[in-house]
Scaffold this active site. Structure first.
Site, PDB file in Angstrom:
ATOM      1  N   HIS A   1       4.964   3.747  -5.468  1.00 42.40           N
ATOM      2  CA  HIS A   1       4.321   3.687  -6.786  1.00 42.40           C
ATOM      3  C   HIS A   1       5.376   3.834  -7.863  1.00 42.40           C
ATOM      4  CE1 HIS A   1       1.479   4.486 -10.041  1.00 42.40           C
ATOM      5  NE2 HIS A   1       0.574   3.943  -9.241  1.00 42.40           N
TER       6      HIS A   1
ATOM      7  N   ARG B   1      -4.899   9.804  -6.137  1.00 48.68           N
ATOM      8  CA  ARG B   1      -6.228   9.324  -5.737  1.00 48.68           C
ATOM      9  C   ARG B   1      -6.385   9.172  -4.235  1.00 48.68           C
ATOM     10  NH1 ARG B   1      -5.137   4.192  -9.411  1.00 48.68           N
ATOM     11  NH2 ARG B   1      -3.186   4.538  -8.299  1.00 48.68           N
TER      12      ARG B   1
ATOM     13  N   ASP C   1      -4.263   1.668  -2.816  1.00 51.90           N
ATOM     14  CA  ASP C   1      -4.605   0.440  -2.094  1.00 51.90           C
ATOM     15  C   ASP C   1      -4.561   0.624  -0.583  1.00 51.90           C
ATOM     16  OD1 ASP C   1      -5.136  -1.187  -4.280  1.00 51.90           O
ATOM     17  OD2 ASP C   1      -3.019  -1.631  -4.587  1.00 51.90           O
TER      18      ASP C   1
ATOM     19  N   ARG D   1     -11.790  -1.998 -12.608  1.00 54.25           N
ATOM     20  CA  ARG D   1     -10.761  -1.798 -13.644  1.00 54.25           C
ATOM     21  C   ARG D   1     -11.167  -2.380 -14.995  1.00 54.25           C
ATOM     22  NH1 ARG D   1      -5.447  -0.117 -13.157  1.00 54.25           N
ATOM     23  NH2 ARG D   1      -6.449   1.307 -11.670  1.00 54.25           N
TER      24      ARG D   1
ATOM     25  N   GLY E   1       0.811  -1.216   0.000  1.00 52.20           N
ATOM     26  CA  GLY E   1       0.000   0.000   0.000  1.00 52.20           C
ATOM     27  C   GLY E   1       0.846   1.267   0.000  1.00 52.20           C
TER      28      GLY E   1
HETATM   29  C1  ACO Z   1      -3.016   0.259  -7.429  1.00 48.18           C
HETATM   30  C2  ACO Z   1      -1.621  -0.203  -7.513  1.00 48.18           C
HETATM   31  O1  ACO Z   1      -1.320  -1.168  -8.133  1.00 48.18           O
HETATM   32  S1  ACO Z   1      -0.506   0.752  -6.693  1.00 48.18           S
HETATM   33  C3  ACO Z   1       0.834  -0.344  -6.268  1.00 48.18           C
HETATM   34  C4  ACO Z   1       0.427  -1.320  -5.220  1.00 48.18           C
HETATM   35  N1  ACO Z   1       1.583  -2.088  -4.753  1.00 48.18           N
HETATM   36  C5  ACO Z   1       2.057  -1.974  -3.506  1.00 48.18           C
HETATM   37  O2  ACO Z   1       1.545  -1.242  -2.667  1.00 48.18           O
HETATM   38  C6  ACO Z   1       3.214  -2.865  -3.166  1.00 48.18           C
HETATM   39  C7  ACO Z   1       4.283  -2.146  -2.377  1.00 48.18           C
HETATM   40  N2  ACO Z   1       5.025  -1.222  -3.211  1.00 48.18           N
HETATM   41  C8  ACO Z   1       6.033  -1.641  -4.025  1.00 48.18           C
HETATM   42  O3  ACO Z   1       6.404  -2.807  -4.048  1.00 48.18           O
HETATM   43  C9  ACO Z   1       6.670  -0.613  -4.940  1.00 48.18           C
HETATM   44  O4  ACO Z   1       6.556   0.668  -4.404  1.00 48.18           O
HETATM   45  C10 ACO Z   1       6.065  -0.640  -6.350  1.00 48.18           C
HETATM   46  C11 ACO Z   1       6.190  -2.051  -6.958  1.00 48.18           C
HETATM   47  C12 ACO Z   1       4.589  -0.257  -6.322  1.00 48.18           C
HETATM   48  C13 ACO Z   1       6.783   0.361  -7.241  1.00 48.18           C
HETATM   49  O5  ACO Z   1       8.030  -0.106  -7.346  1.00 48.18           O
HETATM   50  P1  ACO Z   1       9.225   0.472  -8.245  1.00 48.18           P
HETATM   51  O6  ACO Z   1       8.846   1.657  -9.008  1.00 48.18           O
HETATM   52  O7  ACO Z   1       9.745  -0.664  -9.022  1.00 48.18           O
HETATM   53  O8  ACO Z   1      10.186   0.963  -7.153  1.00 48.18           O
HETATM   54  P2  ACO Z   1      11.186   0.051  -6.361  1.00 48.18           P
HETATM   55  O9  ACO Z   1      10.518  -1.202  -5.908  1.00 48.18           O
HETATM   56  O10 ACO Z   1      12.410  -0.080  -7.200  1.00 48.18           O
HETATM   57  O11 ACO Z   1      11.446   0.977  -5.125  1.00 48.18           O
HETATM   58  C14 ACO Z   1      12.439   1.992  -5.036  1.00 48.18           C
HETATM   59  C15 ACO Z   1      13.020   1.961  -3.648  1.00 48.18           C
HETATM   60  O12 ACO Z   1      11.973   2.225  -2.699  1.00 48.18           O
HETATM   61  C16 ACO Z   1      11.770   1.105  -1.847  1.00 48.18           C
HETATM   62  N3  ACO Z   1      10.343   0.870  -1.716  1.00 48.18           N
HETATM   63  C17 ACO Z   1       9.388   1.154  -2.645  1.00 48.18           C
HETATM   64  N4  ACO Z   1       8.196   0.799  -2.181  1.00 48.18           N
HETATM   65  C18 ACO Z   1       8.396   0.285  -0.959  1.00 48.18           C
HETATM   66  C19 ACO Z   1       7.527  -0.252  -0.005  1.00 48.18           C
HETATM   67  N5  ACO Z   1       6.211  -0.328  -0.223  1.00 48.18           N
HETATM   68  N6  ACO Z   1       8.050  -0.713   1.150  1.00 48.18           N
HETATM   69  C20 ACO Z   1       9.377  -0.635   1.382  1.00 48.18           C
HETATM   70  N7  ACO Z   1      10.245  -0.131   0.503  1.00 48.18           N
HETATM   71  C21 ACO Z   1       9.753   0.322  -0.656  1.00 48.18           C
HETATM   72  C22 ACO Z   1      12.415  -0.073  -2.574  1.00 48.18           C
HETATM   73  O13 ACO Z   1      12.808  -1.078  -1.679  1.00 48.18           O
HETATM   74  C23 ACO Z   1      13.563   0.597  -3.261  1.00 48.18           C
HETATM   75  O14 ACO Z   1      14.581   0.811  -2.331  1.00 48.18           O
HETATM   76  P3  ACO Z   1      16.134   0.639  -2.749  1.00 48.18           P
HETATM   77  O15 ACO Z   1      16.363   1.670  -3.805  1.00 48.18           O
HETATM   78  O16 ACO Z   1      16.856   0.867  -1.472  1.00 48.18           O
HETATM   79  O17 ACO Z   1      16.259  -0.756  -3.282  1.00 48.18           O
HETATM   80  O1  OAA Z   2      -0.358   2.642 -12.303  1.00 43.02           O
HETATM   81  C1  OAA Z   2       0.153   1.682 -11.723  1.00 43.02           C
HETATM   82  O2  OAA Z   2       1.299   1.234 -11.975  1.00 43.02           O
HETATM   83  C2  OAA Z   2      -0.581   0.972 -10.655  1.00 43.02           C
HETATM   84  C3  OAA Z   2      -1.795   1.701 -10.233  1.00 43.02           C
HETATM   85  O3  OAA Z   2      -1.761   2.615  -9.448  1.00 43.02           O
HETATM   86  C4  OAA Z   2      -3.066   1.303 -10.829  1.00 43.02           C
HETATM   87  O4  OAA Z   2      -3.081   0.445 -11.711  1.00 43.02           O
HETATM   88  O5  OAA Z   2      -4.103   1.854 -10.422  1.00 43.02           O
END
Ligand code: ACO
Ligand code: OAA
Length: 374
Positions: A265, A274, A316, A341, A262
Protein backbone atom coordinates in the site's frame (compact mmCIF):
# COMPACT_ATOMS: atom_id res chain seq x y z
CA UNK A 1 16.02 21.34 -9.19
CA UNK A 2 17.32 17.93 -8.07
CA UNK A 3 15.78 14.45 -8.30
CA UNK A 4 14.81 14.70 -4.65
CA UNK A 5 12.70 17.80 -5.39
CA UNK A 6 10.57 15.75 -7.79
CA UNK A 7 7.83 13.96 -5.88
CA UNK A 8 7.43 10.96 -8.18
CA UNK A 9 3.89 9.61 -7.90
CA UNK A 10 3.23 12.56 -5.55
CA UNK A 11 4.41 10.20 -2.80
CA UNK A 12 4.40 11.96 0.55
CA UNK A 13 2.83 15.14 -0.88
CA UNK A 14 -0.03 16.65 1.12
CA UNK A 15 -2.23 18.16 -1.61
CA UNK A 16 -5.10 19.65 0.41
CA UNK A 17 -7.19 19.37 3.57
CA UNK A 18 -10.06 16.90 3.81
CA UNK A 19 -12.64 16.45 6.57
CA UNK A 20 -14.05 13.25 5.04
CA UNK A 21 -11.66 10.55 6.20
CA UNK A 22 -8.38 10.17 8.03
CA UNK A 23 -5.97 7.41 7.03
CA UNK A 24 -3.40 7.07 9.80
CA UNK A 25 -0.58 4.62 9.08
CA UNK A 26 1.01 5.25 12.50
CA UNK A 27 -1.99 3.96 14.42
CA UNK A 28 -3.12 1.74 11.54
CA UNK A 29 -6.52 3.35 11.67
CA UNK A 30 -9.13 4.77 9.35
CA UNK A 31 -11.78 7.27 10.44
CA UNK A 32 -14.80 8.34 8.38
CA UNK A 33 -15.80 11.80 9.65
CA UNK A 34 -14.16 10.84 12.95
CA UNK A 35 -15.74 7.38 13.37
CA UNK A 36 -13.49 4.28 13.26
CA UNK A 37 -14.44 2.34 10.15
CA UNK A 38 -14.53 -0.91 12.16
CA UNK A 39 -17.35 0.49 14.33
CA UNK A 40 -19.28 1.65 11.29
CA UNK A 41 -18.87 -1.78 9.66
CA UNK A 42 -20.04 -3.46 12.85
CA UNK A 43 -23.19 -1.47 13.41
CA UNK A 44 -24.24 0.54 10.35
CA UNK A 45 -25.76 -0.02 6.95
CA UNK A 46 -23.98 1.17 3.81
CA UNK A 47 -26.74 3.77 3.39
CA UNK A 48 -26.01 5.25 6.86
CA UNK A 49 -22.31 5.43 5.99
CA UNK A 50 -23.01 7.14 2.66
CA UNK A 51 -25.15 9.67 4.54
CA UNK A 52 -22.30 10.20 7.02
CA UNK A 53 -19.75 10.76 4.26
CA UNK A 54 -21.99 13.28 2.50
CA UNK A 55 -23.39 15.13 5.52
CA UNK A 56 -20.67 14.77 8.15
CA UNK A 57 -23.02 13.18 10.72
CA UNK A 58 -24.81 9.87 11.01
CA UNK A 59 -28.52 10.23 10.16
CA UNK A 60 -31.27 10.45 12.76
CA UNK A 61 -34.04 7.85 12.35
CA UNK A 62 -36.14 10.29 10.31
CA UNK A 63 -33.22 11.33 8.14
CA UNK A 64 -32.34 7.69 7.58
CA UNK A 65 -35.89 6.82 6.56
CA UNK A 66 -36.03 9.71 4.12
CA UNK A 67 -32.61 8.86 2.68
CA UNK A 68 -33.55 5.21 2.19
CA UNK A 69 -36.86 6.12 0.55
CA UNK A 70 -35.09 8.44 -1.87
CA UNK A 71 -32.36 5.90 -2.70
CA UNK A 72 -34.91 3.14 -3.30
CA UNK A 73 -36.96 5.38 -5.62
CA UNK A 74 -33.93 5.94 -7.87
CA UNK A 75 -32.94 2.27 -8.30
CA UNK A 76 -34.77 1.24 -11.51
CA UNK A 77 -32.73 1.58 -14.69
CA UNK A 78 -33.94 3.88 -17.46
CA UNK A 79 -34.86 2.03 -20.68
CA UNK A 80 -32.03 3.91 -22.42
CA UNK A 81 -29.51 2.51 -19.93
CA UNK A 82 -30.78 -1.04 -20.41
CA UNK A 83 -30.52 -0.58 -24.17
CA UNK A 84 -27.01 0.87 -23.96
CA UNK A 85 -25.69 -1.93 -21.74
CA UNK A 86 -27.37 -4.61 -23.87
CA UNK A 87 -25.64 -3.19 -26.95
CA UNK A 88 -22.13 -3.35 -25.47
CA UNK A 89 -20.04 -6.43 -26.28
CA UNK A 90 -19.83 -9.02 -23.51
CA UNK A 91 -16.15 -9.32 -24.45
CA UNK A 92 -15.67 -5.82 -22.99
CA UNK A 93 -14.48 -5.62 -19.41
CA UNK A 94 -17.36 -4.84 -16.99
CA UNK A 95 -15.43 -1.75 -15.79
CA UNK A 96 -15.72 -0.38 -19.34
CA UNK A 97 -19.46 -1.04 -19.24
CA UNK A 98 -19.87 0.73 -15.89
CA UNK A 99 -17.75 3.66 -17.07
CA UNK A 100 -19.80 3.97 -20.26
CA UNK A 101 -23.14 3.68 -18.45
CA UNK A 102 -22.21 6.39 -15.93
CA UNK A 103 -21.08 8.65 -18.75
CA UNK A 104 -24.45 8.13 -20.44
CA UNK A 105 -26.32 9.01 -17.22
CA UNK A 106 -24.71 12.45 -17.52
CA UNK A 107 -26.41 12.96 -20.88
CA UNK A 108 -29.87 12.53 -19.28
CA UNK A 109 -29.30 15.35 -16.79
CA UNK A 110 -30.39 18.60 -18.42
CA UNK A 111 -29.97 20.52 -15.15
CA UNK A 112 -26.26 20.55 -16.05
CA UNK A 113 -27.07 23.15 -18.68
CA UNK A 114 -28.72 25.58 -16.24
CA UNK A 115 -26.63 28.59 -15.28
CA UNK A 116 -24.64 27.39 -12.25
CA UNK A 117 -26.13 23.91 -12.68
CA UNK A 118 -22.79 22.09 -12.64
CA UNK A 119 -21.60 23.44 -9.31
CA UNK A 120 -24.94 23.74 -7.45
CA UNK A 121 -24.48 21.82 -4.18
CA UNK A 122 -28.12 20.67 -3.95
CA UNK A 123 -28.16 19.42 -7.52
CA UNK A 124 -24.86 17.63 -6.91
CA UNK A 125 -26.27 15.94 -3.82
CA UNK A 126 -29.15 14.67 -5.96
CA UNK A 127 -26.71 13.45 -8.60
CA UNK A 128 -24.65 11.64 -5.98
CA UNK A 129 -27.78 9.84 -4.76
CA UNK A 130 -28.78 8.99 -8.34
CA UNK A 131 -25.36 7.43 -9.03
CA UNK A 132 -25.35 5.58 -5.69
CA UNK A 133 -28.79 4.10 -6.48
CA UNK A 134 -28.12 3.32 -10.14
CA UNK A 135 -24.70 1.67 -9.92
CA UNK A 136 -25.87 -1.58 -8.26
CA UNK A 137 -28.50 -2.01 -10.98
CA UNK A 138 -25.89 -1.38 -13.70
CA UNK A 139 -23.36 -3.81 -12.19
CA UNK A 140 -25.95 -6.51 -11.51
CA UNK A 141 -27.53 -6.29 -14.96
CA UNK A 142 -24.13 -6.50 -16.65
CA UNK A 143 -23.15 -9.66 -14.77
CA UNK A 144 -26.54 -11.25 -15.50
CA UNK A 145 -26.51 -10.56 -19.23
CA UNK A 146 -23.03 -12.10 -19.48
CA UNK A 147 -24.50 -15.27 -18.01
CA UNK A 148 -27.42 -15.17 -20.47
CA UNK A 149 -29.82 -14.21 -17.66
CA UNK A 150 -32.60 -11.61 -17.76
CA UNK A 151 -32.52 -8.39 -15.78
CA UNK A 152 -33.95 -8.61 -12.26
CA UNK A 153 -35.80 -5.43 -11.26
CA UNK A 154 -34.86 -3.78 -7.95
CA UNK A 155 -37.02 -4.19 -4.85
CA UNK A 156 -37.96 -1.24 -2.68
CA UNK A 157 -38.56 -3.43 0.38
CA UNK A 158 -34.88 -4.38 0.64
CA UNK A 159 -31.90 -2.41 1.95
CA UNK A 160 -29.01 -1.48 -0.35
CA UNK A 161 -26.90 -4.62 0.23
CA UNK A 162 -29.78 -7.12 0.07
CA UNK A 163 -31.23 -5.46 -3.02
CA UNK A 164 -27.84 -5.45 -4.76
CA UNK A 165 -27.52 -9.21 -4.18
CA UNK A 166 -31.16 -9.74 -5.16
CA UNK A 167 -30.68 -7.92 -8.49
CA UNK A 168 -27.48 -9.90 -9.18
CA UNK A 169 -28.58 -13.41 -8.24
CA UNK A 170 -32.39 -13.21 -8.38
CA UNK A 171 -32.81 -14.49 -4.84
CA UNK A 172 -32.81 -12.96 -1.40
CA UNK A 173 -29.40 -13.37 0.24
CA UNK A 174 -28.71 -15.36 3.39
CA UNK A 175 -28.12 -12.95 6.29
CA UNK A 176 -24.45 -14.03 6.56
CA UNK A 177 -23.87 -13.07 2.93
CA UNK A 178 -25.81 -9.83 3.18
CA UNK A 179 -23.81 -8.84 6.25
CA UNK A 180 -20.43 -9.62 4.68
CA UNK A 181 -21.41 -7.72 1.55
CA UNK A 182 -22.56 -4.71 3.57
CA UNK A 183 -19.24 -4.73 5.46
CA UNK A 184 -17.27 -4.82 2.19
CA UNK A 185 -19.25 -1.87 0.78
CA UNK A 186 -18.58 0.19 3.94
CA UNK A 187 -14.86 -0.63 3.90
CA UNK A 188 -14.60 0.26 0.22
CA UNK A 189 -16.62 3.49 0.51
CA UNK A 190 -13.85 5.99 1.20
CA UNK A 191 -10.07 6.29 1.56
CA UNK A 192 -8.89 9.94 1.40
CA UNK A 193 -6.72 10.98 -1.57
CA UNK A 194 -6.32 7.59 -3.29
CA UNK A 195 -5.71 7.68 -7.06
CA UNK A 196 -9.36 7.50 -8.17
CA UNK A 197 -10.59 10.05 -5.62
CA UNK A 198 -7.76 12.38 -6.53
CA UNK A 199 -8.73 11.95 -10.19
CA UNK A 200 -12.30 12.94 -9.33
CA UNK A 201 -10.99 15.99 -7.50
CA UNK A 202 -8.72 17.00 -10.42
CA UNK A 203 -11.64 16.81 -12.86
CA UNK A 204 -13.93 18.68 -10.45
CA UNK A 205 -11.29 21.38 -9.95
CA UNK A 206 -11.75 22.39 -13.60
CA UNK A 207 -15.47 22.90 -12.80
CA UNK A 208 -16.46 19.93 -14.95
CA UNK A 209 -19.59 18.07 -13.80
CA UNK A 210 -20.06 15.15 -11.36
CA UNK A 211 -20.61 12.59 -14.15
CA UNK A 212 -17.33 13.57 -15.81
CA UNK A 213 -15.49 13.32 -12.49
CA UNK A 214 -17.00 9.93 -11.63
CA UNK A 215 -16.41 8.57 -15.14
CA UNK A 216 -12.74 9.58 -14.87
CA UNK A 217 -12.50 8.10 -11.37
CA UNK A 218 -13.83 4.78 -12.66
CA UNK A 219 -11.04 4.83 -15.25
CA UNK A 220 -8.47 5.38 -12.51
CA UNK A 221 -9.92 2.63 -10.33
CA UNK A 222 -9.74 0.06 -13.12
CA UNK A 223 -5.97 -0.36 -12.98
CA UNK A 224 -4.52 -3.31 -11.06
CA UNK A 225 -2.35 -1.07 -8.88
CA UNK A 226 -5.61 0.34 -7.47
CA UNK A 227 -9.13 -1.19 -7.56
CA UNK A 228 -8.36 -3.70 -10.28
CA UNK A 229 -6.30 -5.59 -7.71
CA UNK A 230 -9.34 -7.36 -6.19
CA UNK A 231 -9.94 -9.06 -9.52
CA UNK A 232 -6.23 -9.79 -9.95
CA UNK A 233 -6.10 -11.40 -6.48
CA UNK A 234 -8.72 -13.91 -7.54
CA UNK A 235 -6.87 -14.63 -10.77
CA UNK A 236 -3.75 -15.39 -8.73
CA UNK A 237 -5.64 -17.63 -6.28
CA UNK A 238 -7.23 -19.46 -9.24
CA UNK A 239 -3.78 -19.91 -10.74
CA UNK A 240 -2.28 -21.25 -7.49
CA UNK A 241 -5.28 -23.55 -6.87
CA UNK A 242 -4.21 -25.18 -3.57
CA UNK A 243 -2.49 -24.03 -0.38
CA UNK A 244 0.47 -26.37 -0.83
CA UNK A 245 1.30 -24.72 -4.19
CA UNK A 246 1.42 -21.18 -2.77
CA UNK A 247 5.12 -20.99 -1.82
CA UNK A 248 6.43 -22.20 -5.17
CA UNK A 249 3.98 -19.99 -7.08
CA UNK A 250 5.14 -16.99 -5.07
CA UNK A 251 8.84 -17.74 -5.50
CA UNK A 252 8.36 -18.04 -9.25
CA UNK A 253 6.31 -14.84 -9.41
CA UNK A 254 8.86 -12.88 -7.37
CA UNK A 255 11.72 -14.28 -9.46
CA UNK A 256 9.91 -12.89 -12.51
CA UNK A 257 9.66 -9.56 -10.62
CA UNK A 258 5.87 -9.72 -10.68
CA UNK A 259 3.88 -7.55 -8.26
CA UNK A 260 1.74 -9.72 -6.03
CA UNK A 261 -1.75 -8.32 -6.25
CA UNK A 262 -3.58 -7.51 -3.03
CA UNK A 263 -0.33 -6.82 -1.15
CA UNK A 264 1.34 -3.51 -0.30
CA UNK A 265 0.00 0.00 0.00
CA UNK A 266 1.22 3.51 -0.70
CA UNK A 267 0.21 4.80 2.74
CA UNK A 268 0.01 1.82 5.09
CA UNK A 269 3.36 0.13 5.41
CA UNK A 270 2.36 -1.98 8.38
CA UNK A 271 -0.88 -3.49 7.20
CA UNK A 272 -4.15 -2.02 5.91
CA UNK A 273 -6.53 -0.92 8.71
CA UNK A 274 -9.49 -2.51 6.91
CA UNK A 275 -8.05 -5.99 6.42
CA UNK A 276 -8.91 -7.50 9.85
CA UNK A 277 -12.57 -6.50 9.47
CA UNK A 278 -12.81 -7.84 5.92
CA UNK A 279 -10.94 -11.01 6.92
CA UNK A 280 -13.54 -11.62 9.66
CA UNK A 281 -16.28 -11.21 7.04
CA UNK A 282 -14.41 -13.66 4.78
CA UNK A 283 -14.21 -16.14 7.68
CA UNK A 284 -17.99 -16.05 8.07
CA UNK A 285 -18.39 -16.76 4.36
CA UNK A 286 -15.87 -19.62 4.47
CA UNK A 287 -17.93 -21.19 7.23
CA UNK A 288 -21.26 -20.48 5.53
CA UNK A 289 -20.15 -22.02 2.23
CA UNK A 290 -17.98 -24.68 3.92
CA UNK A 291 -14.89 -23.64 1.95
CA UNK A 292 -11.90 -24.20 4.25
CA UNK A 293 -9.82 -24.82 1.15
CA UNK A 294 -10.22 -21.14 0.20
CA UNK A 295 -9.11 -20.02 3.65
CA UNK A 296 -6.07 -22.31 3.59
CA UNK A 297 -5.03 -20.98 0.20
CA UNK A 298 -5.57 -17.38 1.39
CA UNK A 299 -3.47 -17.94 4.51
CA UNK A 300 -0.72 -19.85 2.71
CA UNK A 301 -0.08 -17.01 0.26
CA UNK A 302 -0.29 -14.36 2.98
CA UNK A 303 2.21 -16.25 5.15
CA UNK A 304 4.61 -16.87 2.27
CA UNK A 305 4.46 -13.19 1.24
CA UNK A 306 5.15 -12.17 4.84
CA UNK A 307 8.18 -14.49 5.01
CA UNK A 308 9.60 -13.56 1.61
CA UNK A 309 8.92 -9.81 1.45
CA UNK A 310 7.36 -8.75 4.76
CA UNK A 311 4.61 -7.05 2.75
CA UNK A 312 1.09 -7.20 4.18
CA UNK A 313 -2.26 -7.59 2.42
CA UNK A 314 -4.46 -4.63 1.50
CA UNK A 315 -8.28 -4.61 1.42
CA UNK A 316 -8.37 -6.15 -2.05
CA UNK A 317 -6.82 -9.36 -0.73
CA UNK A 318 -9.70 -10.54 1.49
CA UNK A 319 -12.43 -8.96 -0.63
CA UNK A 320 -11.43 -10.85 -3.79
CA UNK A 321 -12.12 -14.32 -2.35
CA UNK A 322 -15.12 -12.99 -0.40
CA UNK A 323 -16.81 -11.83 -3.62
CA UNK A 324 -15.88 -15.13 -5.26
CA UNK A 325 -17.59 -17.10 -2.50
CA UNK A 326 -20.68 -14.90 -2.79
CA UNK A 327 -20.92 -15.95 -6.44
CA UNK A 328 -19.77 -12.83 -8.28
CA UNK A 329 -17.81 -13.28 -11.51
CA UNK A 330 -14.18 -12.24 -11.05
CA UNK A 331 -14.51 -9.38 -13.55
CA UNK A 332 -17.40 -7.95 -11.53
CA UNK A 333 -15.24 -7.38 -8.43
CA UNK A 334 -13.89 -3.95 -9.39
CA UNK A 335 -17.35 -2.70 -10.46
CA UNK A 336 -18.47 -3.60 -6.90
CA UNK A 337 -15.69 -1.34 -5.65
CA UNK A 338 -17.05 1.42 -7.93
CA UNK A 339 -20.55 1.04 -6.48
CA UNK A 340 -19.17 1.53 -2.96
CA UNK A 341 -16.53 4.19 -3.69
CA UNK A 342 -18.99 6.46 -5.49
CA UNK A 343 -20.07 7.50 -1.98
CA UNK A 344 -16.54 8.71 -1.23
CA UNK A 345 -15.92 10.19 -4.68
CA UNK A 346 -19.06 12.32 -4.54
CA UNK A 347 -18.27 13.48 -0.99
CA UNK A 348 -14.86 14.64 -2.26
CA UNK A 349 -16.40 16.31 -5.31
CA UNK A 350 -18.62 18.36 -2.98
CA UNK A 351 -15.68 19.19 -0.70
CA UNK A 352 -13.51 20.23 -3.65
CA UNK A 353 -16.22 22.51 -5.03
CA UNK A 354 -16.87 24.11 -1.65
CA UNK A 355 -13.31 25.42 -1.58
CA UNK A 356 -12.01 25.01 -5.09
CA UNK A 357 -8.56 25.65 -6.53
CA UNK A 358 -7.61 24.35 -9.96
CA UNK A 359 -5.29 21.36 -9.48
CA UNK A 360 -2.33 21.91 -11.73
CA UNK A 361 1.15 20.94 -10.50
CA UNK A 362 4.42 21.84 -12.21
CA UNK A 363 6.83 19.63 -14.08
CA UNK A 364 10.59 19.90 -14.59
CA UNK A 365 11.35 19.80 -18.33
CA UNK A 366 14.03 17.27 -19.32
CA UNK A 367 13.49 17.08 -23.10
CA UNK A 368 15.73 18.47 -25.88
CA UNK A 369 17.03 22.05 -25.64
CA UNK A 370 15.26 24.62 -27.78
CA UNK A 371 15.69 23.87 -31.50
CA UNK A 372 14.09 25.08 -34.71
CA UNK A 373 12.31 23.60 -37.70
CA UNK A 374 14.35 23.62 -40.93
C1 ACO B 1 -7.70 -0.64 -2.51
C2 ACO B 1 -6.40 -0.36 -3.14
O1 ACO B 1 -6.32 0.27 -4.14
S1 ACO B 1 -5.06 -0.96 -2.32
C3 ACO B 1 -3.81 -1.20 -3.56
C4 ACO B 1 -4.16 -2.33 -4.47
N1 ACO B 1 -3.04 -2.64 -5.36
C5 ACO B 1 -2.36 -3.79 -5.29
O2 ACO B 1 -2.64 -4.67 -4.49
C6 ACO B 1 -1.28 -3.97 -6.31
C7 ACO B 1 -0.02 -4.56 -5.72
N2 ACO B 1 0.68 -3.58 -4.91
C8 ACO B 1 1.49 -2.64 -5.46
O3 ACO B 1 1.71 -2.60 -6.66
C9 ACO B 1 2.09 -1.60 -4.53
O4 ACO B 1 2.21 -2.10 -3.24
C10 ACO B 1 1.26 -0.30 -4.50
C11 ACO B 1 1.12 0.27 -5.93
C12 ACO B 1 -0.13 -0.55 -3.94
C13 ACO B 1 1.94 0.72 -3.61
O5 ACO B 1 3.09 1.01 -4.23
P1 ACO B 1 4.19 2.11 -3.81
O6 ACO B 1 3.83 2.84 -2.60
O7 ACO B 1 4.44 2.92 -5.02
O8 ACO B 1 5.36 1.20 -3.43
P2 ACO B 1 6.36 0.54 -4.45
O9 ACO B 1 5.63 -0.05 -5.60
O10 ACO B 1 7.41 1.56 -4.74
O11 ACO B 1 6.93 -0.60 -3.54
C14 ACO B 1 8.03 -0.50 -2.65
C15 ACO B 1 8.82 -1.78 -2.74
O12 ACO B 1 7.98 -2.87 -2.33
C16 ACO B 1 7.79 -3.78 -3.41
N3 ACO B 1 6.38 -4.15 -3.46
C17 ACO B 1 5.33 -3.37 -3.08
N4 ACO B 1 4.20 -4.03 -3.27
C18 ACO B 1 4.53 -5.22 -3.79
C19 ACO B 1 3.77 -6.32 -4.20
N5 ACO B 1 2.43 -6.31 -4.12
N6 ACO B 1 4.41 -7.39 -4.71
C20 ACO B 1 5.76 -7.41 -4.79
N7 ACO B 1 6.53 -6.39 -4.41
C21 ACO B 1 5.91 -5.30 -3.92
C22 ACO B 1 8.16 -3.00 -4.66
O13 ACO B 1 8.57 -3.86 -5.70
C23 ACO B 1 9.26 -2.12 -4.15
O14 ACO B 1 10.43 -2.87 -4.05
P3 ACO B 1 11.86 -2.22 -4.42
O15 ACO B 1 12.04 -1.10 -3.44
O16 ACO B 1 12.80 -3.36 -4.26
O17 ACO B 1 11.73 -1.72 -5.83
O1 OAA C 1 -5.60 4.67 -0.54
C1 OAA C 1 -5.12 4.14 -1.55
O2 OAA C 1 -4.09 4.56 -2.14
C2 OAA C 1 -5.75 2.95 -2.15
C3 OAA C 1 -6.78 2.37 -1.27
O3 OAA C 1 -6.52 1.63 -0.36
C4 OAA C 1 -8.17 2.74 -1.52
O4 OAA C 1 -8.43 3.58 -2.38
O5 OAA C 1 -9.06 2.19 -0.84
Amino acid sequence: MTDTDIKKGLAGVVADYTAISKVNPETNSLLYRGYPVQELAESCSFEQVAYLLWHGELPTDDERAEFEKHERSLRPLDERTKKLISALPTSAHPMDVVRTAVSQLGTFDDTLLRPGGVTDANLNEGRAMYLLAQLPAIVAFDQRRRRGEDLVEPRDDLGYAANFLWMTFGEEPHEVVERAFNVSMILYAEHSFNASTFTARVVTSTLADVYSAVTAAIGALKGPLHGGANEAVMEALDEIKTADAAEKWLDDALAEKRKIMGFGHRVYKNGDSRVPTMKQALDTLVEHYDRRDMLELYEALETAMGERKNIKPNLDYPSGPAYNLMGFDTQTFTPLFVAARVAGWTAHIAEQLANNALIRPLSEYNGPDERHVG
